[in-house]
Design a protein around this motif. Sequence first.
Motif, PDB file in Angstrom:
ATOM      1  N   ASP A  44     -17.237  29.542 -16.929  1.00  0.00           N
ATOM      2  CA  ASP A  44     -18.369  29.807 -17.654  1.00  0.00           C
ATOM      3  C   ASP A  44     -18.585  31.243 -17.946  1.00  0.00           C
ATOM      4  O   ASP A  44     -19.663  31.721 -18.695  1.00  0.00           O
ATOM      5  N   GLU A  45     -17.329  31.843 -17.947  1.00  0.00           N
ATOM      6  CA  GLU A  45     -17.433  33.279 -18.103  1.00  0.00           C
ATOM      7  C   GLU A  45     -17.765  33.616 -19.494  1.00  0.00           C
ATOM      8  O   GLU A  45     -18.425  34.532 -19.897  1.00  0.00           O
ATOM      9  N   PRO A  46     -16.983  32.927 -20.582  1.00  0.00           N
ATOM     10  CA  PRO A  46     -17.361  33.064 -21.915  1.00  0.00           C
ATOM     11  C   PRO A  46     -18.575  33.070 -22.178  1.00  0.00           C
ATOM     12  O   PRO A  46     -19.035  33.714 -23.175  1.00  0.00           O
ATOM     13  N   SER A  47     -19.479  32.150 -21.769  1.00  0.00           N
ATOM     14  CA  SER A  47     -20.790  31.662 -22.002  1.00  0.00           C
ATOM     15  C   SER A  47     -21.553  33.033 -21.729  1.00  0.00           C
ATOM     16  O   SER A  47     -22.570  33.452 -22.348  1.00  0.00           O
ATOM     17  N   TYR A  48     -21.390  33.413 -20.504  1.00  0.00           N
ATOM     18  CA  TYR A  48     -22.301  34.632 -20.113  1.00  0.00           C
ATOM     19  C   TYR A  48     -22.094  35.805 -20.857  1.00  0.00           C
ATOM     20  O   TYR A  48     -22.925  36.549 -21.204  1.00  0.00           O
ATOM     21  N   LEU A  49     -20.718  35.863 -21.230  1.00  0.00           N
ATOM     22  CA  LEU A  49     -20.433  37.024 -21.964  1.00  0.00           C
ATOM     23  C   LEU A  49     -20.725  37.206 -23.260  1.00  0.00           C
ATOM     24  O   LEU A  49     -21.568  38.095 -24.012  1.00  0.00           O
ATOM     25  N   GLN A  50     -21.102  35.727 -23.998  1.00  0.00           N
ATOM     26  CA  GLN A  50     -21.736  35.632 -25.337  1.00  0.00           C
ATOM     27  C   GLN A  50     -23.003  35.782 -25.287  1.00  0.00           C
ATOM     28  O   GLN A  50     -23.569  36.375 -25.988  1.00  0.00           O
ATOM     29  N   LEU A  51     -23.750  35.326 -24.363  1.00  0.00           N
ATOM     30  CA  LEU A  51     -25.060  35.602 -24.065  1.00  0.00           C
ATOM     31  C   LEU A  51     -25.556  37.070 -23.868  1.00  0.00           C
ATOM     32  O   LEU A  51     -26.530  37.536 -24.454  1.00  0.00           O
ATOM     33  N   ALA A  72     -29.586  30.651 -17.627  1.00  0.00           N
ATOM     34  CA  ALA A  72     -30.737  31.621 -17.707  1.00  0.00           C
ATOM     35  C   ALA A  72     -30.325  33.047 -18.106  1.00  0.00           C
ATOM     36  O   ALA A  72     -29.125  33.417 -17.877  1.00  0.00           O
ATOM     37  N   PRO A  73     -31.139  33.899 -18.363  1.00  0.00           N
ATOM     38  CA  PRO A  73     -30.957  35.066 -18.824  1.00  0.00           C
ATOM     39  C   PRO A  73     -30.735  36.263 -18.130  1.00  0.00           C
ATOM     40  O   PRO A  73     -30.332  37.412 -18.392  1.00  0.00           O
ATOM     41  N   GLY A  74     -31.052  36.196 -16.771  1.00  0.00           N
ATOM     42  CA  GLY A  74     -31.257  36.962 -15.783  1.00  0.00           C
ATOM     43  C   GLY A  74     -29.722  37.889 -15.446  1.00  0.00           C
ATOM     44  O   GLY A  74     -29.719  39.241 -15.639  1.00  0.00           O
ATOM     45  N   TYR A  75     -28.841  36.960 -15.222  1.00  0.00           N
ATOM     46  CA  TYR A  75     -27.602  37.577 -14.885  1.00  0.00           C
ATOM     47  C   TYR A  75     -26.828  38.323 -16.281  1.00  0.00           C
ATOM     48  O   TYR A  75     -26.396  39.324 -16.083  1.00  0.00           O
ATOM     49  N   ALA A  76     -27.097  37.624 -17.338  1.00  0.00           N
ATOM     50  CA  ALA A  76     -26.665  38.227 -18.743  1.00  0.00           C
ATOM     51  C   ALA A  76     -27.233  39.683 -19.109  1.00  0.00           C
ATOM     52  O   ALA A  76     -26.479  40.441 -19.215  1.00  0.00           O
ATOM     53  N   LEU A  77     -28.706  39.637 -18.610  1.00  0.00           N
ATOM     54  CA  LEU A  77     -29.143  40.953 -18.798  1.00  0.00           C
ATOM     55  C   LEU A  77     -28.572  42.270 -17.802  1.00  0.00           C
ATOM     56  O   LEU A  77     -28.392  43.245 -18.333  1.00  0.00           O
ATOM     57  N   THR A  78     -28.001  41.732 -16.808  1.00  0.00           N
ATOM     58  CA  THR A  78     -27.358  42.957 -16.091  1.00  0.00           C
ATOM     59  C   THR A  78     -25.894  43.200 -16.562  1.00  0.00           C
ATOM     60  O   THR A  78     -25.595  44.573 -16.286  1.00  0.00           O
ATOM     61  N   LEU A  79     -25.445  42.418 -17.526  1.00  0.00           N
ATOM     62  CA  LEU A  79     -24.168  42.902 -17.987  1.00  0.00           C
ATOM     63  C   LEU A  79     -24.396  43.711 -19.331  1.00  0.00           C
ATOM     64  O   LEU A  79     -23.413  44.311 -19.735  1.00  0.00           O
ATOM     65  N   VAL A  80     -25.611  43.611 -19.579  1.00  0.00           N
ATOM     66  CA  VAL A  80     -25.829  44.324 -21.156  1.00  0.00           C
ATOM     67  C   VAL A  80     -25.432  45.853 -21.135  1.00  0.00           C
ATOM     68  O   VAL A  80     -24.571  46.283 -22.006  1.00  0.00           O
ATOM     69  N   VAL A  91     -14.214  45.803 -14.530  1.00  0.00           N
ATOM     70  CA  VAL A  91     -15.536  46.451 -13.966  1.00  0.00           C
ATOM     71  C   VAL A  91     -16.732  45.648 -13.789  1.00  0.00           C
ATOM     72  O   VAL A  91     -17.336  45.414 -12.961  1.00  0.00           O
ATOM     73  N   LEU A  92     -16.685  44.599 -14.820  1.00  0.00           N
ATOM     74  CA  LEU A  92     -17.990  43.606 -14.628  1.00  0.00           C
ATOM     75  C   LEU A  92     -17.645  42.594 -13.340  1.00  0.00           C
ATOM     76  O   LEU A  92     -18.621  42.339 -12.677  1.00  0.00           O
ATOM     77  N   TYR A 130     -18.575  35.364   5.337  1.00  0.00           N
ATOM     78  CA  TYR A 130     -18.717  33.726   4.450  1.00  0.00           C
ATOM     79  C   TYR A 130     -17.832  33.499   3.448  1.00  0.00           C
ATOM     80  O   TYR A 130     -18.027  34.070   2.128  1.00  0.00           O
ATOM     81  N   TRP A 131     -16.560  32.881   3.571  1.00  0.00           N
ATOM     82  CA  TRP A 131     -15.519  33.081   2.672  1.00  0.00           C
ATOM     83  C   TRP A 131     -15.988  32.433   1.468  1.00  0.00           C
ATOM     84  O   TRP A 131     -15.356  32.346   0.321  1.00  0.00           O
ATOM     85  N   LEU A 132     -16.817  31.315   1.350  1.00  0.00           N
ATOM     86  CA  LEU A 132     -17.255  30.470   0.502  1.00  0.00           C
ATOM     87  C   LEU A 132     -17.940  31.416  -0.744  1.00  0.00           C
ATOM     88  O   LEU A 132     -17.721  31.054  -1.860  1.00  0.00           O
ATOM     89  N   ALA A 133     -18.463  32.305  -0.307  1.00  0.00           N
ATOM     90  CA  ALA A 133     -19.223  33.272  -1.044  1.00  0.00           C
ATOM     91  C   ALA A 133     -18.094  34.222  -1.764  1.00  0.00           C
ATOM     92  O   ALA A 133     -18.413  34.604  -3.182  1.00  0.00           O
ATOM     93  N   TRP A 134     -17.147  34.341  -1.413  1.00  0.00           N
ATOM     94  CA  TRP A 134     -15.881  35.112  -1.976  1.00  0.00           C
ATOM     95  C   TRP A 134     -15.344  34.390  -3.039  1.00  0.00           C
ATOM     96  O   TRP A 134     -14.719  35.073  -4.008  1.00  0.00           O
ATOM     97  N   LYS A 135     -15.415  33.093  -3.237  1.00  0.00           N
ATOM     98  CA  LYS A 135     -14.815  32.269  -4.442  1.00  0.00           C
ATOM     99  C   LYS A 135     -15.597  32.918  -5.533  1.00  0.00           C
ATOM    100  O   LYS A 135     -14.964  32.781  -6.715  1.00  0.00           O
ATOM    101  N   GLY A 136     -16.882  33.391  -5.424  1.00  0.00           N
ATOM    102  CA  GLY A 136     -17.391  33.771  -6.940  1.00  0.00           C
ATOM    103  C   GLY A 136     -17.109  35.188  -7.182  1.00  0.00           C
ATOM    104  O   GLY A 136     -17.409  35.877  -8.245  1.00  0.00           O
ATOM    105  N   LEU A 137     -16.340  35.973  -6.502  1.00  0.00           N
ATOM    106  CA  LEU A 137     -16.023  37.443  -6.634  1.00  0.00           C
ATOM    107  C   LEU A 137     -15.358  37.688  -7.906  1.00  0.00           C
ATOM    108  O   LEU A 137     -15.755  38.615  -8.485  1.00  0.00           O
ATOM    109  N   PRO A 138     -14.177  36.999  -8.145  1.00  0.00           N
ATOM    110  CA  PRO A 138     -13.428  37.361  -9.308  1.00  0.00           C
ATOM    111  C   PRO A 138     -13.917  36.844 -10.478  1.00  0.00           C
ATOM    112  O   PRO A 138     -13.008  37.187 -11.519  1.00  0.00           O
ATOM    113  N   VAL A 139     -14.961  36.276 -10.467  1.00  0.00           N
ATOM    114  CA  VAL A 139     -15.444  35.692 -11.862  1.00  0.00           C
ATOM    115  C   VAL A 139     -16.691  36.247 -12.216  1.00  0.00           C
ATOM    116  O   VAL A 139     -17.641  36.584 -11.455  1.00  0.00           O
ATOM    117  N   ILE A 140     -16.888  36.548 -13.577  1.00  0.00           N
ATOM    118  CA  ILE A 140     -18.254  36.846 -14.130  1.00  0.00           C
ATOM    119  C   ILE A 140     -19.112  35.798 -14.100  1.00  0.00           C
ATOM    120  O   ILE A 140     -19.470  35.270 -15.474  1.00  0.00           O
TER     121      ILE A 140
END
Length: 388
Positions: A44-51, A72-80, A91-92, A130-140
Amino acid sequence: MQLLTRASKKLTAMPVRPVIFFLPFLFLYAAIVIVMANDELTVDEPSYLQLATNLLNGSYSPPPPDIDLWHAPGYALTLVPFLAMKMPLLVLRLLNAVWLYAAVCIFYDLLRKLVSPSNALAGALLLGCYWLAWKGLPVIMTETFVFFLFTATLWAAHNYFTTPGKAVGPLLLLAFLLGYVCISKLLFSYVLLALTLISAFFALRGKPQYIKALTAVLLAWIVVIPYLVYTYSLTGRVFYVGNSGGTTLYWMSNPVKGEYGDWFNENLEPNWSVDGVQPGAEAALKRNHEQEISSIRSLTSVEKDDAFKRMALENIKAHPGAYFKNWLANICRLLFNFPYSYRKIGPGLLFNGLPHLLMIIFAIHYCCSSGKIAYSPRSLSGSCCCLY
């Protein structure tokens, strides 16, 4: 446990305790991002970056009929701000390392107020590993950010409910975090609505803690309402939080034997698993669902959302037992990361389920051994935990 006790005493004596002590986690998380990050955009990285780009340009969703309220827009707002400064993708992605590290520090500070120092340290280290949370680290994507938000919300809730008097600062922080969770994960808008109704019901009976809770959740709506006004301007519908709820409900209501309510995309592709998927999984998905889903693929996003909801309600009416089974399966996935449709059972299942099991054991140990109550069952934070 003696080792944890000694370490906790040293940690308590440090002038900048959690920030320095847990710094190795920040380095670990950053290393995971740097090593595992993909040069190309995935999932979903392209979607968040587009938003985020849309927000930078003064909009969010395309105009009707091509409305896109899937995320939802909350995460996209932090990228702006970072997109405005033309920061590289790395960096993102490294922001996730900061969010997860901050969650560990905040969680330790929360536990330190609730349990013994050794238990607080054990809980924070368990969360950091908690290594399951690590899976989300490399993706926007939003998972790590929401992980931080939810931890911070629990910390703010405890701070608010244990501060005597009006507690204006803790109140405003909790209200903001509650609202921001809702505009970062659309499901939590319904959680906030439930909290509002529950708090109002007991507040009208004059219960002080609920009056305090009601004040916080009402202020949280200040963060959420502008987004709901925006979605109303696009769809003409009150409390329309997004167009992804229908497909989730459709799969939750799925009565097919051998499927357990987990989500699949519209192309009916099996979800990836470290243990692999069962042979014939894609063929089975298409056989069971292609006719229904192909009939609505050409609809607009809002129309498609409505169609999924209609099919889901029909399934629930016709097969209430299957819906209940899938609901139980969802609870099991939350607690044990199992079961999933069409996934093979292998070492990956145990590896992914182990941290959940350890956390359950830690929680049971705390509940049985601690004489201190972490949260009043009437507190807002307790309601958040249960509903989450």
